[in-house]
Design a protein around this motif. Structure first.
Motif, short mmCIF file in Angstrom:
data_model
loop_
_atom_site.label_atom_id
_atom_site.label_comp_id
_atom_site.label_asym_id
_atom_site.label_seq_id
_atom_site.Cartn_x
_atom_site.Cartn_y
_atom_site.Cartn_z
N ILE A 1 0.83 -1.20 0.00
CA ILE A 1 0.00 0.00 0.00
C ILE A 1 0.87 1.25 0.00
O ILE A 1 1.58 1.53 0.98
CB ILE A 1 -0.92 0.03 1.24
N PRO A 2 0.84 2.05 -1.08
CA PRO A 2 1.59 3.31 -1.05
C PRO A 2 0.83 4.37 -0.25
O PRO A 2 -0.38 4.51 -0.37
CB PRO A 2 1.65 3.70 -2.54
N THR A 3 1.53 5.09 0.58
CA THR A 3 0.93 6.18 1.36
C THR A 3 1.73 7.46 1.13
O THR A 3 2.89 7.40 0.69
CB THR A 3 0.89 5.85 2.86
N TYR B 1 1.65 12.13 6.08
CA TYR B 1 0.21 12.33 6.23
C TYR B 1 -0.46 11.02 6.66
O TYR B 1 -0.05 9.93 6.25
CB TYR B 1 -0.42 12.80 4.92
N ASP B 2 -1.48 11.17 7.50
CA ASP B 2 -2.24 10.01 7.97
C ASP B 2 -3.72 10.39 7.97
O ASP B 2 -4.29 10.74 9.01
CB ASP B 2 -1.79 9.60 9.37
N GLY C 1 -20.88 5.27 7.74
CA GLY C 1 -20.87 4.50 8.98
C GLY C 1 -20.26 5.33 10.09
O GLY C 1 -19.40 6.20 9.85
N ASP C 2 -20.68 5.09 11.32
CA ASP C 2 -20.19 5.85 12.47
C ASP C 2 -18.69 5.59 12.67
O ASP C 2 -18.19 4.50 12.41
CB ASP C 2 -20.97 5.44 13.72
N GLY C 3 -18.00 6.62 13.14
CA GLY C 3 -16.59 6.48 13.47
C GLY C 3 -15.66 6.80 12.31
O GLY C 3 -16.09 6.95 11.16
N VAL C 4 -14.38 6.90 12.61
CA VAL C 4 -13.34 7.13 11.60
C VAL C 4 -12.21 6.13 11.78
O VAL C 4 -12.03 5.56 12.85
CB VAL C 4 -12.76 8.56 11.69
N LEU C 5 -11.47 5.92 10.70
CA LEU C 5 -10.23 5.15 10.74
C LEU C 5 -9.13 6.02 10.16
O LEU C 5 -9.35 6.70 9.15
CB LEU C 5 -10.34 3.88 9.90
N LEU C 6 -7.97 6.01 10.76
CA LEU C 6 -6.81 6.59 10.11
C LEU C 6 -6.30 5.61 9.07
O LEU C 6 -6.47 4.39 9.21
CB LEU C 6 -5.71 6.88 11.14
N LEU C 7 -5.70 6.13 8.02
CA LEU C 7 -5.18 5.25 6.97
C LEU C 7 -4.18 4.25 7.55
O LEU C 7 -4.18 3.08 7.17
CB LEU C 7 -4.53 6.08 5.86
N SER C 8 -3.35 4.69 8.47
CA SER C 8 -2.36 3.78 9.08
C SER C 8 -3.06 2.64 9.81
O SER C 8 -2.59 1.49 9.77
CB SER C 8 -1.45 4.55 10.05
N VAL D 1 -4.42 0.15 7.13
CA VAL D 1 -3.36 -0.67 6.55
C VAL D 1 -2.92 -1.75 7.52
O VAL D 1 -2.72 -2.92 7.13
CB VAL D 1 -2.17 0.22 6.12
N ARG D 2 -2.78 -1.41 8.79
CA ARG D 2 -2.39 -2.41 9.79
C ARG D 2 -3.43 -3.52 9.88
O ARG D 2 -3.10 -4.69 10.02
CB ARG D 2 -2.19 -1.76 11.16
N ARG D 3 -4.70 -3.14 9.81
CA ARG D 3 -5.75 -4.15 9.94
C ARG D 3 -5.86 -5.03 8.71
O ARG D 3 -6.40 -6.13 8.78
CB ARG D 3 -7.07 -3.45 10.26
N LEU D 4 -5.33 -4.57 7.60
CA LEU D 4 -5.24 -5.43 6.42
C LEU D 4 -4.09 -6.43 6.56
O LEU D 4 -4.08 -7.46 5.90
CB LEU D 4 -5.00 -4.59 5.17
N GLY D 5 -3.12 -6.11 7.41
CA GLY D 5 -1.96 -6.98 7.55
C GLY D 5 -1.03 -6.91 6.35
O GLY D 5 -0.32 -7.88 6.05
#
Length: 346
Positions: A194-196, A200-201, A232-239, A242-246
Motif C-alpha cells: 500500500i503506497p501512502t 500524512y495520515d 458509517g459511524d466512526g473514523v479510521l486513520l489510513l495507518s 493498513v495495519r488491519r489489512l496486515g
C-alpha cells in the motif's frame, strides 16, 4: 397500491443488487432496470429495459411504465470502465441531464433518489473537521469524477426547483466498501503493498455495501426530500486501516504517489485518480446528523466494522490481533439527535 421504481445503472453489480432487493419490498409493486447492456447475474423479478439514458427515449420508458419513483445510480467513478474520460463525462453529465428532462415531463414521477458521493466536498488542507450538507468544497474540482458529481448535483437542484412537487433526495455516500465492490478505493486496498503519502495520515470513513442498498431503498420508499451525508459511524486513520489489512505500506512523497498512480492506471491495475491522491493525503470527514434525525436512517455497520468485513473478505480469515478492539457486528441504533462527530467517509 405500491410504487413503480425505475433504476438506472443496473448492469453494474451494485445497481443490480439494489434493484433485486427493491423488487422484494412489499411496498414496491414493480422495478424496471435500465442500462445500455444487460446485467450479469440473476435480477429476480426486475424487468430489464435496454435503453441509454443519454437518449430521449428514456422519457418513453418512464411514460410507458407509469414510473413514480426514479433511483439514479448510473454515475461512473472510473474512466477505464466507461471507455475513456470523454465517454465517462458523457454518461455521467449528459445522461443525468436527459434523465432529469424526462422526469420533468413525466407527471407520474413523484420521487427522485440520486446516489451521489462525499467526493463532491473534495480534499484539501483547508477543509473543516466535518463537512455538513450546506458546506461546499474549499477548492472546486476542475476535472474528473468530482467535477462530474459537482455538475450533476447542480442539475438535480435545478430540477427540484422546476418540479417542487417531486420529492428529491440526494445521498452523498461515503466510500462504499465490501467484498463485492470494485472501486478506486477497494482497488487501492487490494494492492499487495500500500503506497501512502509521506508525512500524512488521513481520516477515512466508509459505508458498507449493504447499508448503501438499505439507504437507497429507505429513501425510495420514504421519500424524504433533501441532501444527506451517509456514512458509517466512526473514523479510521489510513495507518490503522493498513495495519488491519496486515499488508506492508510504503510512505512516498506526494509527487511519487501521483506518478505511481499514473503507472498503475495505465497498467490497468488500479483506477488511481488525482482526487484519490488528494484524499489519501488530507482525508475527509462528514457529519451525518441529518441522516439520522431527518432522513431517519441508521447504518448497521460502523466505519471500522465495514472495513473489518472487507478485510476478512480479502484474507478469508484475519488474525485476531489485526482487529483488536474492532466490533464488526451491526451496531444498535443511536438515540435520535445524538451527534455523529467522529463518523466519516472517504
Amino acid at each position: 397500491m405500491g410504487r413503480v421504481l425505475l433504476v438506472t445503472g443496473i448492469s453494474r453489480d451494485i445497481g443490480r443488487r439494489f434493484a433485486r432487493a427493491a423488487a422484494s419490498d412489499p411496498s414496491i409493486d414493480r422495478v424496471i432496470g435500465v442500462d445500455v447492456v444487460p446485467p450479469r447475474g440473476d435480477i429476480g423479478d426486475v424487468s430489464f429495459v435496454r435503453a441509454d439514458i443519454r437518449n430521449p427515449v428514456i422519457a418513453k420508458v418512464i411514460a410507458k411504465e407509469d414510473v413514480d419513483t426514479v433511483v439514479h445510480m448510473s454515475v461512473i467513478a472510473t474512466p477505464g470502465s466507461a471507455g475513456g474520460r470523454g465517454t465517462m463525462k458523457e454518461l455521467n453529465v449528459i445522461g443525468t441531464m436527459q434523465l432529469l428532462a424526462a422526469c420533468q415531463k413525466a407527471a407520474s414521477v413523484e420521487r427522485l433518489v440520486v446516489k451521489s458521493t462525499t467526493t463532491v466536498y473534495g480534499a484539501s488542507p483547508r477543509d473543516p473537521a466535518m463537512f455538513t450538507e450546506d458546506m461546499g468544497a474549499k477548492r472546486l474540482p476542475s476535472s474528473g469524477y468530482a467535477k462530474d458529481v459537482h455538475e450533476i448535483e447542480g442539475y438535480v437542484r435545478g430540477f427540484a426547483r422546476r418540479r417542487p412537487d417531486v420529492a428529491v433526495t440526494t445521498l452523498r455516500a461515503a466510500n462504499v466498501i465490501g467484498a463485492h465492490v470494485s472501486s478506486p478505493i477497494t482497488s487501492y486496498f487490494r494492492l499487495p503493498v500500500i503506497p501512502t503519502v509521506l508525512g500524512y495520515d488521513p481520516r477515512l470513513q466508509f459505508l458498507h455495501e449493504d447499508d448503501l442498498l438499505d439507504v437507497l431503498r429507505h429513501a425510495a420508499v420514504q421519500g424524504v426530500p433533501g441532501t444527506f451525508n451517509v456514512a458509517g459511524d466512526g473514523v479510521l486513520l489510513l495507518s490503522q486501516a493498513v495495519r488491519r489489512l496486515g499488508r506492508p505500506s510504503v510512505p512516498m512523497p506526494a509527487f511519487a504517489v501521483g506518478r505511481l498512480a499514473t503507472t498503475l492506471r495505465h497498467a490497468g491495475v488500479s483506477e488511481f485518480s488525482r482526487e484519490q491522491t488528494g484524499f489519501l493525503t488530507y482525508g475527509r470527514g462528514v457529519d451525518t446528523t441529518r441522516m439520522r434525525t431527518i432522513l431517519g436512517f441508521e447504518p448497521r455497520h460502523t466505519t471500522a466494522g465495514a472495513f473489518a468485513e472487507f478485510a476478512r473478505s480479502l484474507h478469508g480469515v484475519v488474525p485476531e490481533p489485526a482487529f483488536a478492539g474492532v466490533d464488526p457486528r451491526p451496531q444498535a441504533p443511536r438515540p435520535k439527535g445524538s451527534s455523529s462527530k467522529g463518523a466519516e467517509h472517504v
